[in-house]
Design an enzyme around this catalytic site. Structure first.
Site, PDB file in Angstrom:
ATOM      1  N   CYS A 206       9.207  -6.912 124.750  1.00 37.81           N
ATOM      2  CA  CYS A 206       9.803  -7.670 123.636  1.00 37.81           C
ATOM      3  C   CYS A 206       9.056  -9.006 123.540  1.00 37.81           C
ATOM      4  O   CYS A 206       7.924  -9.112 124.019  1.00 37.81           O
ATOM      5  CB  CYS A 206      11.317  -7.843 123.820  1.00 37.81           C
TER       6      CYS A 206
ATOM      7  N   ASN B 165      10.905 -11.404 127.005  1.00 34.14           N
ATOM      8  CA  ASN B 165      11.197 -10.656 128.251  1.00 34.14           C
ATOM      9  C   ASN B 165      12.405 -11.238 128.998  1.00 34.14           C
ATOM     10  O   ASN B 165      12.467 -11.198 130.212  1.00 34.14           O
ATOM     11  CB  ASN B 165       9.953 -10.609 129.175  1.00 34.14           C
TER      12      ASN B 165
ATOM     13  N   CYS C  57      15.726 -10.887 127.109  1.00 36.23           N
ATOM     14  CA  CYS C  57      16.909 -10.248 126.498  1.00 36.23           C
ATOM     15  C   CYS C  57      16.724  -8.737 126.333  1.00 36.23           C
ATOM     16  O   CYS C  57      17.313  -7.952 127.075  1.00 36.23           O
ATOM     17  CB  CYS C  57      17.228 -10.871 125.141  1.00 36.23           C
ATOM     18  N   ARG C  58      15.910  -8.315 125.367  1.00 36.98           N
ATOM     19  CA  ARG C  58      15.865  -6.900 125.023  1.00 36.98           C
ATOM     20  C   ARG C  58      15.119  -6.038 126.035  1.00 36.98           C
ATOM     21  O   ARG C  58      15.650  -5.010 126.486  1.00 36.98           O
ATOM     22  CB  ARG C  58      15.228  -6.727 123.630  1.00 36.98           C
ATOM     23  N   SER C  59      13.866  -6.429 126.397  1.00 35.95           N
ATOM     24  CA  SER C  59      13.119  -5.536 127.304  1.00 35.95           C
ATOM     25  C   SER C  59      13.699  -5.488 128.722  1.00 35.95           C
ATOM     26  O   SER C  59      13.689  -4.420 129.332  1.00 35.95           O
ATOM     27  CB  SER C  59      11.616  -5.838 127.292  1.00 35.95           C
TER      28      SER C  59
ATOM     29  N   ASP D 164      16.539  -9.014 117.698  1.00 37.91           N
ATOM     30  CA  ASP D 164      16.487 -10.098 118.685  1.00 37.91           C
ATOM     31  C   ASP D 164      17.862 -10.796 118.741  1.00 37.91           C
ATOM     32  O   ASP D 164      18.300 -11.364 117.740  1.00 37.91           O
ATOM     33  CB  ASP D 164      15.389 -11.067 118.230  1.00 37.91           C
TER      34      ASP D 164
HETATM   35  P1  4NP Z   1      13.723 -11.263 123.770  1.00 37.42           P
HETATM   36  O1  4NP Z   1      14.539 -12.455 123.066  1.00 37.42           O
HETATM   37  O2  4NP Z   1      12.407 -11.160 123.062  1.00 37.42           O
HETATM   38  O3  4NP Z   1      14.607 -10.074 123.522  1.00 37.42           O
HETATM   39  O4  4NP Z   1      13.599 -11.642 125.216  1.00 37.42           O
HETATM   40  C1  4NP Z   1      14.055 -13.752 122.920  1.00 37.42           C
HETATM   41  C2  4NP Z   1      14.118 -14.646 123.973  1.00 37.42           C
HETATM   42  C3  4NP Z   1      13.690 -15.935 123.804  1.00 37.42           C
HETATM   43  C4  4NP Z   1      13.197 -16.336 122.589  1.00 37.42           C
HETATM   44  C5  4NP Z   1      13.125 -15.455 121.526  1.00 37.42           C
HETATM   45  C6  4NP Z   1      13.545 -14.149 121.707  1.00 37.42           C
HETATM   46  N1  4NP Z   1      12.787 -17.671 122.421  1.00 37.42           N
HETATM   47  O5  4NP Z   1      12.525 -18.075 121.260  1.00 37.42           O
HETATM   48  O6  4NP Z   1      12.689 -18.426 123.406  1.00 37.42           O
END
Ligand code: 4NP
Length: 158
Positions: A10, A13, A15-17, A126
């Site tokens: 993702c 790294n 939340c989703r992955s 996201d």
């Molecule tokens: P992820 O979510 O891609 O599912 O881990 C996010 C985590 C952090 C951010 C964006 C998306 N960020 O903008 O810091």
């Protein structure tokens, strides 16, 4: 028997992955496939490298019986294409970034994780800037696609 290596990707790294990593890891452990399938996750960005998953992801996953707290974020690297057989992006933007990084000699599978889901959604949204329901939705989609991915990997092997 050579193991099959799966990488979930993702943006951050956190939340989703890592959710996909923890859910799929547990699915394999339950079905005693731990020795045949290796799982990892990474982010296209390096902002959160070294950090544990977002506490909201840990909490939501914990409520469904999945452990994520042992995971640490890292950025995807070009060598991942030599290491992993199946690389799955959570959304189209992650997939575009991966395609840019992908060496021409890569012979594995690069695609969207939700290609393996029954749900008609194509991207795992996201949840980072939203509320609790976003984290539940991530888990719903990840559980769905994990079942499909496992069936795909079993089929590939037989
Ligand atoms: P992820 O979510 O891609 O599912 O881990 C996010 C985590 C952090 C951010 C964006 C998306 N960020 O903008 O810091």
């Amino acid at each position: 028997m050579k193991s099959q290596k799966v990488l979930f990707v993702c943006l951050g790294n956190i939340c989703r992955s890592p959710t996909a990593h923890g859910v799929f890891e547990q699915l394999i452990a339950r079905r005693a496939l731990g020795l045949r399938i290796v799982v990892d996750s990474a982010g296209t960005a390096n902002w959160h490298s070294g950090k544990a998953p977002d506490s909201r992801s840990i909490q939501a996953a914990h409520k469904r019986g999945y452990a994520l707290n042992h995971l640490r974020a890292r950025q995807v690297i070009v060598q991942d294409f030599d290491e992993f057989d199946v690389i799955l992006a959570m959304d189209n933007s992650n997939l575009e970034d991966l395609r840019e990084l992908c060496p021409s000699h890569f012979t594995g599978h690069l695609g969207l994780f939700l290609d393996f889901a029954k749900d008609r959604e194509t991207e795992v949204p996201d949840p980072y800037h939203g509320g609790e329901e976003g984290f539940e939705r991530v888990l719903d989609l990840v559980e769905d696609a994990s079942e499909g991915l496992l069936a795909f990997l079993m089929d590939k092997k037989s």
